[in-house]
Design an enzyme around this catalytic site. Structure first.
Site, mmCIF file in Angstrom:
data_model
loop_
_atom_site.group_PDB
_atom_site.id
_atom_site.type_symbol
_atom_site.label_atom_id
_atom_site.label_comp_id
_atom_site.label_asym_id
_atom_site.label_seq_id
_atom_site.Cartn_x
_atom_site.Cartn_y
_atom_site.Cartn_z
ATOM 1 N N ASP A 31 0.845 -1.189 0.000
ATOM 2 C CA ASP A 31 0.000 0.000 0.000
ATOM 3 C C ASP A 31 0.883 1.243 0.000
ATOM 4 O OD1 ASP A 31 -2.328 1.881 0.937
ATOM 5 O OD2 ASP A 31 -3.257 -0.091 0.681
ATOM 6 N N HIS B 22 -4.447 4.515 5.124
ATOM 7 C CA HIS B 22 -5.020 3.667 4.078
ATOM 8 C C HIS B 22 -4.544 2.229 4.221
ATOM 9 C CE1 HIS B 22 -5.759 2.124 -0.046
ATOM 10 N NE2 HIS B 22 -6.778 2.961 -0.017
ATOM 11 N N SER C 297 -10.964 0.142 -2.753
ATOM 12 C CA SER C 297 -9.881 -0.225 -1.837
ATOM 13 C C SER C 297 -10.342 -1.221 -0.795
ATOM 14 C CB SER C 297 -9.341 1.020 -1.124
ATOM 15 O OG SER C 297 -8.406 1.693 -1.926
#
Length: 734
Positions: free
Chosen positions: A135, A162, A350
């Site tokens: 990521d 994230h 995502s």
């Protein structure tokens, strides 16, 4: 051509090169790692990794030089919380920025059916399994949801919200119940995206099965020819997966459907939202995940589903079906990096991607639990696409691929293997065909698929807009025939991207599926290929559902009776069942444990009994390794030699022992070898056949003693052919 120029800004800092510390093993255990990597060419994987490392170092130097000369930003935090970072420079000089994809969320539906207490109640939660997460940065490994199950790959990377969110969607333990990840007892490795290909290549060589990548090239900063193109990064990822055939990459499709970033798509206008996939999302062998808005009924089935309004659409310029699958569900509540007990609600592809990744990991765990091995990536991918919930028009589309992933249906296909489903990993040699004849199951939908990990395409696009040249290297074909009629696989046309799927000759996809509605009778399924095959062969997996592999029905045996007992033997008989093995258990009424025997006839002679003891007997029907009936009611008798009788054994029905079999297999089950005994002619030949129809041993049957120690555990058919015809039976290999 619409060229997007990056916002100029002086480069204020340089990101350091990362050092990969040590060799990580991603196999689930030492033995499992050996099974995964046994067929790998370690020198080839080392060469691939070394080549990419050198290319990466050269590309980084060029990228930083160009960034300084052109005042490109190295990284940027967007107003919506997203993060972008300069990753490399394209062949035309375009700066390629990777970005996180967190606009909306879709969770995996029905993965929880595999948990204890779920609809299937399989006890599969991800225990002992490992998954890789790359990521924008690394996850907050100290978060209360992770315990000690998340380990850092890049020790000098920054913690990113994230990355924490995605990792949480995968493996959060459920300290807060609604934040529980799909594979909530699995382990994860967290690394950042700057050396993703290199690190994944090394991890795959050491047994990594699945990795999740919820990021991609930012669509607003590239010229239009990039969209749908098979480029160098696509080729690199295909090369990794081809040379590590148990490894599967799962990626998020992106959230650019409404951004109008491609002014010259391969189909339609920029407002239509088609042709927005790029970078590693155009690789052939991975799974690209779209997000869907879904409605479920009370039974957990899809009631309605549409692609999310933000989810990036295909096609690939050569017409390939991408995205492959869609995740479904409401907003995901997941771990946040702002604190060890912090959470956030988020939406986007995502989150849809780790939902699929986690489900795939559970399926690998379940397969290993059933069969003692993992599936090749082509098998796992094929199974997911084969069993997906087809929504809206029949067949795939360029919005959600083959539909909403159905983990429950995929697990059921694994359970039903060799009963009402066939899942077989095969090899097609150049110039040969593979053929199998099957019987459809009672006017149901019969589906047949082939899936293969294709070699990296030789041609990469370097600037041609909407180039339709196929990236496929080895073009396999599947056909179904019956009574002169030929059934073809589904296919799509990039030039008509909004049209429904049709059937025909698919020349671009490394996965093909044929659906026959209301199938009835006998069908022949043939796999062939066009042209030459790279290395003169291609491994592939065939998946069939809606078929009757065996005539056995998992019905509980009935009408158990004693037949002419003697002073030393109590013969038992019961209702026969085609193609079945029977497990017979017996003991005295004072014993706690059962004595167990397996027979392939509807009778057994109980021996070694003691006069005056009371014995209990129960039995069940076994059709395959995983399909069997419940045990019959326990029946009892007092052994009095020839005078043995029982009050609760039914004696008013008569079923004769199957006298068509002129031979027997001993011992059954077998461990090291089996012997053939009976009225067998001198010229008779035996064949040992798997439940998938593959002959694994053959030879002369007369008084044969056959070594079976090298066979995998499971159920086999042994047939003997002589001038009198062909006779067969089954045996277990422990």
């Amino acid at each position: 051509m619409n060229y997007k120029t990056p916002t100029p800004n002086r480069v204020k800092y340089i990101l350091p090169f990362l050092l990969f510390c040590g060799v990580l093993s991603f196999g689930q255990s030492k033995l499992q790692k050996q099974k995964i990597t046994a067929s790998y060419q370690s020198s080839k994987m080392l060469s691939i990794t070394s080549k990419m490392e050198k290319e990466h170092q050269t590309a980084q130097k060029q990228m930083l030089r160009l960034a300084t000369a052109n005042n490109w930003k190295i990284s940027e935090r967007l107003t919506d919380g997203g993060y972008v970072e300069l990753q490399e420079v394209g062949p035309d000089g375009t700066p390629l920025y990777y970005t996180t994809l967190t606009d909306k969320v879709s969770t995996v539906s029905r993965a929880n059916t595999l948990y204890y207490g779920g609809a299937l109640d399989l006890g599969v939660h991800g225990e002992g399994m490992n998954i890789g997460v790359w990521d924008a940065g690394i996850a907050l490994t100290s978060h209360q949801e992770f315990g000690n199950r998340v380990n850092i790959l890049d020790t000098n990377s920054k913690i990113e919200s994230h990355a924490t969110m995605v990792t949480g969607a995968l493996v959060s333990s459920g300290v807060k119940r609604k934040a529980q990840g799909v594979a909530h007892k699995a382990n994860a490795i967290t690394g950042d995206w700057r050396r993703d290909k290199i690190e994944v290549s090394e991890a795959a060589a050491n047994g990594l099965l699945i990795s999740n990548h919820s990021y991609g090239i930012q669509t607003s900063r590239v010229p239009d020819w990039y969209f749908g193109s098979y480029i160098k990064v696509s080729q690199d990822w295909d090369n990794i997966m081809y040379n590590a055939p148990y490894y599967l990459m799962v990626t998020a499709a992106g959230n650019s459907q409404k951004k109008r970033d491609n002014d010259t798509p391969v189909y339609g206008k920029n407002t239509d939202g088609f042709d927005l996939l790029l970078g590693f999302n155009t690789s052939k062998n991975g799974i690209v995940v779209a997000a869907a808005d879904t409605q479920m009924n009370n039974s957990g089935s899809i009631k309605d589903a549409t692609v999310a309004t933000y989810s990036s659409l295909g096609p690939i310029d050569d017409g390939r079906i991408k995205p492959d699958l869609a995740g479904s569900g409401n907003s995901m509540y997941t771990a946040n990096s702002s604190g060890n007990s912090a959470y956030m609600a988020c939406t986007g592809t995502s989150i849809a991607a780790p939902g699929i990744s986690g489900s795939l990991l559970l399926l690998q765990q379940y397969h290993e639990k059933l069969y003692g091995s993992f599936m090749k990536a082509a098998t796992l991918k094929g199974l997911a696409l084969h069993t997906a919930d087809d929504v809206n028009a029949p067949g795939p589309d360029y919005k959600m691929g083959w539909g909403i992933m159905n983990t429950k249906k995929a697990a059921e296909a694994l359970t039903d293997k060799d009963f009402s489903a066939l899942i077989s990993e095969e090899t097609l040699k150049e110039g040969e065909t593979y053929s199998i004849t099957v019987n459809a199951s009672k006017n149901q939908l019969m589906s047949a698929s082939i899936s293969w990990t294709d070699a990296a395409g030789e041609y990469v696009n370097r600037g041609v807009l909407n180039d339709t040249k196929a990236a496929l290297t080895n073009d396999l074909d599947i056909r179904i025939t019956k009574d002169g009629k030929t059934y073809f696989p589904w296919k799509l046309n990039a030039a008509q991207a909004s049209s429904d799927a049709i059937t025909g000759d698919n020349t671009v996809d490394p996965f093909e599926r044929i659906d026959v509605t209301n199938a009835s009778g006998t069908y022949t399924i043939t796999v062939s290929h066009k042209g030459k095959l790279l290395d003169q062969k291609q491994d592939f997996t065939i998946i069939l559902t809606g078929i009757a592999v065996t005539g056995c029905s998992a019905d509980t045996p009935e009408y158990i009776q004693i037949v002419e007992p003697t002073n030393s033997i109590v013969p038992l008989e019961w209702e026969p069942m085609e193609d079945a093995i029977f497990e017979v258990q017996y003991k005295t009424d004072t014993e706690n444990s059962w004595n167990t025997s397996y027979v392939n006839e509807n009778s057994i002679n109980l021996q070694g009994l003691e006069i005056g003891n009371t014995y209990e007997v129960r039995l069940r029907t076994i059709c395959t390794e995983n399909i069997g009936s419940e045990y019959s009611e326990t029946v009892s008798f007092i052994f009095n030699g020839a005078e043995t009788v029982s009050d609760n054994i039914i004696e008013n029905e008569t079923f004769s022992i199957d006298d068509e079999l002129a031979f027997s297999v001993y011992p059954n089950p077998a461990v090291e070898q089996i012997r053939l005994e009976g009225n067998i002619s001198d010229i008779a030949q035996y064949n040992i056949i798997t439940m998938a129809g593959v002959t694994v041993k053959k030879g002369n049957a007369k008084n044969a003693e056959i070594n079976v120690s090298d066979l995998s555990s499971g159920l086999y058919i042994l047939s003997i052919q002589s001038l009198e015809g062909v006779k067969s039976t089954k045996f277990y290999k422990n």
